[in-house]
Design a protein around this motif. Structure first.
Motif, PDB file in Angstrom:
ATOM      1  N   PRO A 127      18.241  40.447  -2.433  1.00 23.28           N
ATOM      2  CA  PRO A 127      18.193  40.474  -3.682  1.00 23.28           C
ATOM      3  C   PRO A 127      19.470  39.593  -4.420  1.00 23.28           C
ATOM      4  CG  PRO A 127      17.808  42.907  -2.832  1.00 23.28           C
ATOM      5  CD  PRO A 127      18.240  41.784  -1.662  1.00 23.28           C
ATOM      6  N   PRO A 128      19.414  39.182  -5.395  1.00 16.81           N
ATOM      7  CA  PRO A 128      20.377  38.302  -6.014  1.00 16.81           C
ATOM      8  C   PRO A 128      21.871  38.904  -5.815  1.00 16.81           C
ATOM      9  CG  PRO A 128      18.654  38.234  -7.512  1.00 16.81           C
ATOM     10  CD  PRO A 128      18.265  39.381  -6.557  1.00 16.81           C
ATOM     11  N   ASP A 129      22.174  40.163  -6.088  1.00 17.09           N
ATOM     12  CA  ASP A 129      23.525  40.752  -6.085  1.00 17.09           C
ATOM     13  C   ASP A 129      23.926  40.622  -4.421  1.00 17.09           C
ATOM     14  OD1 ASP A 129      23.639  41.226  -8.855  1.00 17.09           O
ATOM     15  OD2 ASP A 129      23.648  43.412  -8.562  1.00 17.09           O
ATOM     16  N   ARG A 130      23.278  40.970  -3.769  1.00 21.55           N
ATOM     17  CA  ARG A 130      23.447  40.978  -2.324  1.00 21.55           C
ATOM     18  C   ARG A 130      23.751  39.493  -1.771  1.00 21.55           C
ATOM     19  NH1 ARG A 130      23.785  46.135  -1.002  1.00 21.55           N
ATOM     20  NH2 ARG A 130      22.401  47.586  -1.997  1.00 21.55           N
ATOM     21  N   ARG A 177      31.501  46.042  -5.868  1.00 21.08           N
ATOM     22  CA  ARG A 177      30.364  46.670  -5.849  1.00 21.08           C
ATOM     23  C   ARG A 177      29.743  47.155  -4.629  1.00 21.08           C
ATOM     24  NH1 ARG A 177      25.641  44.812  -8.786  1.00 21.08           N
ATOM     25  NH2 ARG A 177      27.304  44.288 -10.315  1.00 21.08           N
ATOM     26  N   PHE A 178      30.140  46.574  -3.377  1.00 21.29           N
ATOM     27  CA  PHE A 178      29.820  46.953  -2.128  1.00 21.29           C
ATOM     28  C   PHE A 178      30.708  47.763  -1.212  1.00 21.29           C
ATOM     29  CE2 PHE A 178      26.692  43.180  -3.439  1.00 21.29           C
ATOM     30  CZ  PHE A 178      25.822  44.225  -3.857  1.00 21.29           C
ATOM     31  N   GLY A 179      31.852  47.746  -1.594  1.00 20.17           N
ATOM     32  CA  GLY A 179      32.858  48.409  -0.880  1.00 20.17           C
ATOM     33  C   GLY A 179      33.457  47.753   0.291  1.00 20.17           C
ATOM     34  N   LEU A 180      33.373  46.388   0.423  1.00 21.69           N
ATOM     35  CA  LEU A 180      33.941  45.666   1.362  1.00 21.69           C
ATOM     36  C   LEU A 180      35.310  46.098   1.610  1.00 21.69           C
ATOM     37  CD1 LEU A 180      32.669  42.165   0.294  1.00 21.69           C
ATOM     38  CD2 LEU A 180      31.346  43.999   1.482  1.00 21.69           C
ATOM     39  N   ARG A 181      35.830  45.990   3.065  1.00 16.73           N
ATOM     40  CA  ARG A 181      37.095  46.299   3.371  1.00 16.73           C
ATOM     41  C   ARG A 181      38.154  45.354   3.764  1.00 16.73           C
ATOM     42  NH1 ARG A 181      34.676  50.666   7.839  1.00 16.73           N
ATOM     43  NH2 ARG A 181      34.017  48.554   8.664  1.00 16.73           N
ATOM     44  N   GLU A 182      39.291  45.785   3.156  1.00 13.51           N
ATOM     45  CA  GLU A 182      40.224  44.576   3.231  1.00 13.51           C
ATOM     46  C   GLU A 182      40.748  44.227   4.793  1.00 13.51           C
ATOM     47  OE1 GLU A 182      44.987  43.856   1.818  1.00 13.51           O
ATOM     48  OE2 GLU A 182      43.973  45.616   1.311  1.00 13.51           O
ATOM     49  N   ALA A 183      40.491  45.388   5.572  1.00 10.54           N
ATOM     50  CA  ALA A 183      40.855  45.111   7.109  1.00 10.54           C
ATOM     51  C   ALA A 183      39.861  44.104   7.601  1.00 10.54           C
ATOM     52  CB  ALA A 183      40.766  46.507   7.779  1.00 10.54           C
ATOM     53  N   ASP A 184      38.770  44.000   7.162  1.00  9.24           N
ATOM     54  CA  ASP A 184      37.745  43.146   8.028  1.00  9.24           C
ATOM     55  C   ASP A 184      37.982  41.676   7.404  1.00  9.24           C
ATOM     56  OD1 ASP A 184      36.361  45.149   8.942  1.00  9.24           O
ATOM     57  OD2 ASP A 184      35.190  45.771   7.549  1.00  9.24           O
ATOM     58  N   GLY A 186      30.631  40.568  10.621  1.00  5.75           N
ATOM     59  CA  GLY A 186      29.293  41.415  10.508  1.00  5.75           C
ATOM     60  C   GLY A 186      29.684  42.655   9.909  1.00  5.75           C
ATOM     61  N   ARG A 187      30.980  43.366   9.741  1.00  2.00           N
ATOM     62  CA  ARG A 187      31.173  44.486   9.323  1.00  2.00           C
ATOM     63  C   ARG A 187      31.219  44.507   7.713  1.00  2.00           C
ATOM     64  NH1 ARG A 187      34.518  44.983  13.879  1.00  2.00           N
ATOM     65  NH2 ARG A 187      36.367  44.268  12.681  1.00  2.00           N
ATOM     66  N   LEU A 188      31.482  42.923   7.188  1.00  2.00           N
ATOM     67  CA  LEU A 188      31.462  42.644   5.628  1.00  2.00           C
ATOM     68  C   LEU A 188      29.877  42.523   5.362  1.00  2.00           C
ATOM     69  CD1 LEU A 188      34.352  39.813   5.808  1.00  2.00           C
ATOM     70  CD2 LEU A 188      34.309  42.079   4.761  1.00  2.00           C
ATOM     71  N   SER A 189      29.394  41.961   6.337  1.00  2.00           N
ATOM     72  CA  SER A 189      27.910  41.740   5.964  1.00  2.00           C
ATOM     73  C   SER A 189      27.134  42.725   6.023  1.00  2.00           C
ATOM     74  CB  SER A 189      27.441  40.743   7.060  1.00  2.00           C
ATOM     75  OG  SER A 189      27.954  39.492   6.895  1.00  2.00           O
ATOM     76  N   VAL A 190      27.126  43.676   6.623  1.00  2.00           N
ATOM     77  CA  VAL A 190      26.332  44.977   6.665  1.00  2.00           C
ATOM     78  C   VAL A 190      26.477  45.782   5.347  1.00  2.00           C
ATOM     79  CG1 VAL A 190      25.888  45.083   9.220  1.00  2.00           C
ATOM     80  CG2 VAL A 190      27.858  46.615   8.032  1.00  2.00           C
ATOM     81  N   ARG A 191      27.633  45.752   4.714  1.00  2.00           N
ATOM     82  CA  ARG A 191      28.046  46.308   3.608  1.00  2.00           C
ATOM     83  C   ARG A 191      27.106  45.677   2.177  1.00  2.00           C
ATOM     84  NH1 ARG A 191      30.891  48.600   6.890  1.00  2.00           N
ATOM     85  NH2 ARG A 191      31.896  50.339   6.544  1.00  2.00           N
ATOM     86  N   ALA A 192      27.405  44.182   2.492  1.00  2.00           N
ATOM     87  CA  ALA A 192      26.540  43.551   1.392  1.00  2.00           C
ATOM     88  C   ALA A 192      25.147  43.585   1.743  1.00  2.00           C
ATOM     89  CB  ALA A 192      26.961  42.103   1.708  1.00  2.00           C
ATOM     90  N   PHE A 193      24.663  43.817   2.735  1.00  2.00           N
ATOM     91  CA  PHE A 193      23.036  43.855   2.952  1.00  2.00           C
ATOM     92  C   PHE A 193      22.736  45.195   2.467  1.00  2.00           C
ATOM     93  CE2 PHE A 193      23.494  41.445   7.041  1.00  2.00           C
ATOM     94  CZ  PHE A 193      23.592  40.320   6.568  1.00  2.00           C
ATOM     95  N   GLY A 194      23.490  46.250   2.499  1.00  2.00           N
ATOM     96  CA  GLY A 194      23.263  47.701   1.734  1.00  2.00           C
ATOM     97  C   GLY A 194      23.316  48.965   2.772  1.00  2.00           C
ATOM     98  N   ASP A 195      24.109  48.675   3.690  1.00  2.00           N
ATOM     99  CA  ASP A 195      24.365  49.704   4.770  1.00  2.00           C
ATOM    100  C   ASP A 195      25.866  49.890   5.039  1.00  2.00           C
ATOM    101  OD1 ASP A 195      24.103  51.889   6.918  1.00  2.00           O
ATOM    102  OD2 ASP A 195      22.107  51.494   7.237  1.00  2.00           O
TER     103      ASP A 195
END
Length: 301
Positions: free
Chosen positions: A51-54, A114-121, A157-166
């Motif tokens: 989807p566009p946001d992700r 929006r997706f809670g991406l983590r600084e540590a990643d 990957g840890r950044l990506s799975v949050r953008a994917f929605g999980d």
């Protein structure tokens, strides 16, 4: 009076403005998307299933990774590279204060919020780039290779799975395993190219057991090299299997891009195994029909 800063805080769109993905200015979205298209990889097409946001969050994550990777790969003195990486680490820290000053960071800021991406990643990705910048990696031990894979791939990957929605623990485990599987596959595919750059990412323990020298160019013609590659491929297979097992515990829709990427790279690994690393000058890639089949099976809604 507080000291002025060159950074700016992202503001939301005015109610009268048309909605855009992540609520970011269309010009910023276009600039980031152009960076991704310019890279000329299959990533751009693969993320179109989102989807566009992700999708735009993933474009910004990719753009960030591309920028810091290019800092290391481009010609230049080490102090300058480290300075530029430090600047990007400061930009990342600024995201968590609500600050951004150009298209990539403005889209990243919206994605973080929006997706809670983590600084540590983000920092781990930069640390992986520092490893490549500060040291010419040649025959690392298994522990160092694992750390490199975590920073260079699993952190993405840890950044990506949050953008994917999980953002579940299982999704983090997918990133842990899939990141290692993808990075080991890349290492096996790029042995000759890396050797010409003076690098050898195959683990010292496996090289020593097979009698393969640690010198990158000498390793290319060593009789035991295929044995080393087969053992690394077995490790990668184990990580692909673990990633699939964890995906079964995740949101199926969120895992579609990860599943597509995993199955694509697993197919590349199969081609490498079938080649038995006889012709290292020949870059292994999948035929168009195979890519299309994988997209239909794993990527489409």
């Amino acid at each position: 009076m507080p000291e002025a800063t060159s950074q700016t805080v992202v503001t939301s769109q005015r109610p009268s403005e048309p909605a855009t993905p992540l609520g970011v200015a269309q010009s910023d979205l276009d600039a980031v998307e152009a960076l991704v298209r310019k890279a000329g990889t299959s990533f751009y097409r693969g993320m179109r299933v989102l989807p566009p946001d992700r999708r735009h969050a993933m474009y910004a994550i990719y753009a960030f990774c591309r920028i810091v990777d290019d800092i290391v790969d481009e010609d230049g003195a080490l102090p300058d590279k480290l300075r530029r990486l430090a600047e990007w680490q400061a930009k990342v820290a600024g995201l968590y204060r609500g600050e951004a000053d150009e298209p990539v960071t403005r889209v990243l800021l919206a994605a973080v919020q929006r997706f809670g991406l983590r600084e540590a990643d983000f920092v781990a990705v930069i640390d992986g780039m520092r490893m490549d910048a500060e040291t010419v990696i040649v025959a690392p031990d298994l522990a160092t290779l694992d750390l490199y894979c975590d920073r260079a791939a699993a952190a993405v990957g840890r950044l990506s799975v949050r953008a994917f929605g999980d953002s579940s623990p299982a999704a983090d485990k997918v990133a842990w395993s899939l990141g290692r599987a993808l990075q080991l596959t890349n290492i096996l595919r790029d042995i000759k190219e890396d050797a010409e750059r003076g690098r050898l990412y195959l683990p010292a323990e496996y090289l020593d057991l097979a009698g393969v020298p640690h010198d990158p160019l000498a390793a290319l013609t060593a009789p035991g090299l295929p044995v080393v590659c087969a053992r690394v491929a077995t490790d990668a297979r184990g990580h692909f299997l673990a990633a699939r097992e964890q995906m079964a515990l995740c949101d199926p829709a969120a895992m579609k891009p990860a599943r597509l990427m995993g199955e694509t790279y697993a197919a590349i690994l199969t081609c490498l195994e079938q080649s038995r690393w006889r012709d290292l000058a020949k870059r292994v890639s999948l035929p168009i029909w195979r890519k299309l089949w994988l997209l239909i099976r794993y990527g489409l809604p």
